[in-house]
Write a protein that holds these residues in place. Structure first.
Motif, PDB file in Angstrom:
ATOM      1  N   GLU A 151      32.215  53.649  34.628  1.00 34.55           N
ATOM      2  CA  GLU A 151      31.935  54.345  33.401  1.00 34.55           C
ATOM      3  C   GLU A 151      31.735  55.720  33.515  1.00 34.55           C
ATOM      4  O   GLU A 151      32.201  56.663  33.086  1.00 34.55           O
ATOM      5  N   GLN A 152      30.909  55.943  34.663  1.00 32.72           N
ATOM      6  CA  GLN A 152      30.815  57.491  35.061  1.00 32.72           C
ATOM      7  C   GLN A 152      31.676  58.131  35.825  1.00 32.72           C
ATOM      8  O   GLN A 152      31.669  59.241  35.698  1.00 32.72           O
ATOM      9  N   ALA A 153      32.561  57.326  36.594  1.00 37.28           N
ATOM     10  CA  ALA A 153      33.402  57.790  37.345  1.00 37.28           C
ATOM     11  C   ALA A 153      34.707  58.416  36.512  1.00 37.28           C
ATOM     12  O   ALA A 153      35.296  59.464  36.891  1.00 37.28           O
ATOM     13  N   ARG A 154      34.633  58.032  35.047  1.00 35.48           N
ATOM     14  CA  ARG A 154      35.711  58.663  34.170  1.00 35.48           C
ATOM     15  C   ARG A 154      35.675  60.192  34.301  1.00 35.48           C
ATOM     16  O   ARG A 154      36.931  61.037  34.035  1.00 35.48           O
ATOM     17  N   GLY A 155      34.722  60.830  34.221  1.00 41.37           N
ATOM     18  CA  GLY A 155      34.398  62.249  34.151  1.00 41.37           C
ATOM     19  C   GLY A 155      34.887  62.890  35.404  1.00 41.37           C
ATOM     20  O   GLY A 155      35.454  64.040  35.146  1.00 41.37           O
ATOM     21  N   VAL A 173      31.460  61.500  46.285  1.00 39.07           N
ATOM     22  CA  VAL A 173      32.693  61.623  46.644  1.00 39.07           C
ATOM     23  C   VAL A 173      33.867  62.035  45.703  1.00 39.07           C
ATOM     24  O   VAL A 173      34.617  62.955  46.072  1.00 39.07           O
ATOM     25  N   LEU A 174      33.531  61.360  44.440  1.00 38.40           N
ATOM     26  CA  LEU A 174      34.453  61.823  43.211  1.00 38.40           C
ATOM     27  C   LEU A 174      34.409  63.086  43.131  1.00 38.40           C
ATOM     28  O   LEU A 174      35.514  63.690  42.616  1.00 38.40           O
ATOM     29  N   ALA A 175      33.108  63.914  42.920  1.00 37.36           N
ATOM     30  CA  ALA A 175      33.066  65.250  42.508  1.00 37.36           C
ATOM     31  C   ALA A 175      33.594  66.122  43.727  1.00 37.36           C
ATOM     32  O   ALA A 175      34.068  67.217  43.286  1.00 37.36           O
ATOM     33  N   LYS A 176      33.431  65.781  44.790  1.00 35.50           N
ATOM     34  CA  LYS A 176      34.028  66.693  45.796  1.00 35.50           C
ATOM     35  C   LYS A 176      35.494  66.690  45.884  1.00 35.50           C
ATOM     36  O   LYS A 176      36.271  67.612  45.729  1.00 35.50           O
TER      37      LYS A 176
END
Length: 550
Positions: free
Chosen positions: A75-79, A45-48
């Motif tokens: 931690e991964q969502a920061r990107g 979802v965040l990538a979209k």
């Protein structure tokens, strides 16, 4: 600007539905509420959202999820969403892990489940995080625009005023930005007109004073009442704390601040030892929260005005304000703090505001991208500024007169500086001279042990030395020491014929009854944010006692 997103992540369908429902009921008008049932789904979802350039304001994730924990997800969502606020939903058994995540991944807050009732346990936390996110991510369509020269002292003054008064603005360098040149041409601006300030739905301001700018922005620059219970001069931590307590206790209250709320502390990049904020907070954040409290309780704030004197007229103190009518109050609290002492170095005065600055703001730090930066000072304010500037500058050099930092700086800052590879400390050194044509181009550093001098190229020099109190306006009746700090309380009794009343002076009371001093401006104060806030609150208690005697 599309609606910002609040993303909830929980593998329990009932819990996921519940938190999404609560957030949608409260924030659905302003935010898009999206839920995911796993860490992997949340990352998709965040990538979209990132590809669509849709902002993410908040990610609320459950810690105990199979395959990927909440902390691992965040931690991964920061990107994908670097500016989002992180909220971890956790059980009591996981609090140690959550506290560790504050340092490890920049977790903003953790909340124990369950959060019922949400009005008391969930919404205040979320509202605080969203306020912080909105402050950092304004809608730029309504920004003020400033067009000027990078090395102009007037441009720097206006940008600093806007930043410290929380007015979003965009900066255009007329020498390097084609858009700046286009706007200046449209305004038919001459060099003397710069800096220009373009205000949405307002007139173009040509090289305005901060007072003119404040008025154009709708900021209050004059007092509204003829008489107040208490007038507070200075809007730093001590003054803001005094205003909160005075107004909340029913005293009619006005603050007069010549620059912006927060004082020196308001420019701090990080206050990490203030009680109740384990992750630390910026001085700007602390000041903004305090200003909101001041406004909530009904105190007035008069900005961009200097106080130039005062008179005692029986039971009333009349504060003389430059360019405005005087303000009368039954009690006066002096909370003007201190300013950095001017360096005595050849060529420095001519370059102040043109590469040489006293203190540093967030906008100054970001403009140092890729440059070498020099700082003078060895106290906490200098250490915090060095670490902030190191995020942008290639190298930061701290010039310290003493033999080490240990005597003047907190250990946690010393350790951070030692661990930051692009921050360098030169002890037993001082700036002997500055040179430049129109702006700073080089500084001369002298070794205090052997007198050896070295000239180094430099475009930025920030000064954090000494503490000069702002008390010249108090006149001869208010006793001060030889450096200008206000003498208060029992120390007055050590001076003959200074205190003339039969009662003893109150703890923070000056030699003029009903005039109190709080924070850094007071002799022998601690010079810490927490102590300034404490003295501000204490001064109001003493004002009540004073008013009961007159």
């Amino acid at each position: 600007m599309s609606k910002p997103t609040i993303l909830t992540v929980d593998d329990d369908p009932m819990v996921s539905a519940a938190i999404s429902r609560d957030l949608r009921n409260r924030y659905g008008d302003d935010y898009l509420i999206v839920r995911a049932s796993s860490g992997a789904q949340a990352l998709a979802v965040l990538a979209k959202l990132a590809l669509r350039n849709q902002p993410v304001a908040l990610i609320a994730a459950d810690q105990r999820m199979p395959e990927m924990t909440g902390i691992e997800l965040l931690e991964q969502a920061r990107g994908h969403a670097p500016g989002a606020k992180y909220l971890l939903l956790t059980a009591y058994a996981d609090t140690d892990v959550a506290i560790k995540a504050i340092n490890d991944i920049g977790l903003d807050y953790y909340l124990l489940k369950p959060w019922d009732p949400p009005e008391e346990r969930l919404f205040p936390v979320v509202e605080d995080l969203l306020d912080d996110w909105r402050q950092a991510n304004p809608d730029h369509t309504s920004d003020v625009r400033v067009i000027g020269n990078r090395w102009s002292d007037r441009s720097h003054e206006l940008k600093t005023f806007l930043a410290r008064n929380y007015v979003p603005y965009r900066w255009y360098d007329v020498e390097r930005d084609s858009e700046a040149q286009r706007l200046a041409q449209l305004a038919e601006a001459m060099p003397a007109d710069l800096p220009l300030v373009l205000i949405p739905d307002g007139d173009t301001l040509r090289s305005p004073s901060t007072l003119d700018l404040a008025g154009a922005l709708g900021l209050r620059t004059t007092a509204q009442q003829p008489l107040y219970d208490v007038c507070i001069v200075g809007g730093g931590p001590a003054g803001l704390a005094a205003a909160v307590y005075a107004a909340s206790e029913g005293l009619s209250t006005v603050i007069v601040e010549r620059e912006a709320p927060g004082g020196q502390a308001g420019q701090s990049a990080a206050i990490e030892n203030y009680l109740g904020f384990p992750k630390g907070l910026t001085g700007s954040d602390l000041a903004q929260r305090a200003v909101a409290q001041v406004s909530r309780f009904g105190a007035e704030m008069v900005l961009a005005r200097s106080v130039i004197g005062f008179e005692t007229r029986g039971p009333v103190h009349a504060v003389q304000v430059e360019g405005a009518a005087e303000i009368e109050a039954r009690a006066l609290i002096v909370a003007t703090g201190v300013s950095y002492r001017r360096l005595d170095a050849a060529g420095l005065a001519e370059l102040t505001g043109r590469g040489v600055y006293y203190g540093v703001s967030a906008s100054d730090a970001s403009q140092c991208q890729g440059d070498d930066v020099y700082l003078v000072g060895g106290a906490n304010s200098a250490g915090q500024a060095a670490l902030n500037l190191a995020r942008y500058a290639t190298n930061v050099v701290l010039i310290v007169r003493g033999a080490s930092l240990e005597a003047t700086m907190s250990r946690y800052l010393i350790d951070k500086i030692a661990a930051t590879p692009n921050v360098h400390v030169r002890c037993r050194s001082e700036v002997a001279a500055c040179r430049g044509n129109g702006h700073l181009e080089a500084i001369t550093i002298a070794a205090r042990d052997n007198g050896r001098v070295e000239e180094v190229p430099a475009s930025w020099l920030f000064v954090f030395v000494g503490a000069s109190p702002r008390t010249e306006w108090l006149g001869p009746d208010v006793l001060r020491d030889d450096k200008g700090f206000v003498v208060t309380g029992q120390e007055l009794l050590a001076h003959d014929k200074v205190w003339r009343l039969p009662r003893a002076p109150f703890a923070l009371e000056s030699s003029v009854p009903g005039v109190f001093a709080a924070g850094d401006v007071r002799l022998d104060s601690m010079k810490r944010v927490a102590s300034a806030v404490g003295e501000g609150a204490m001064s109001v208690y003493l004002v009540h006692r004073y008013l009961a005697t007159v």
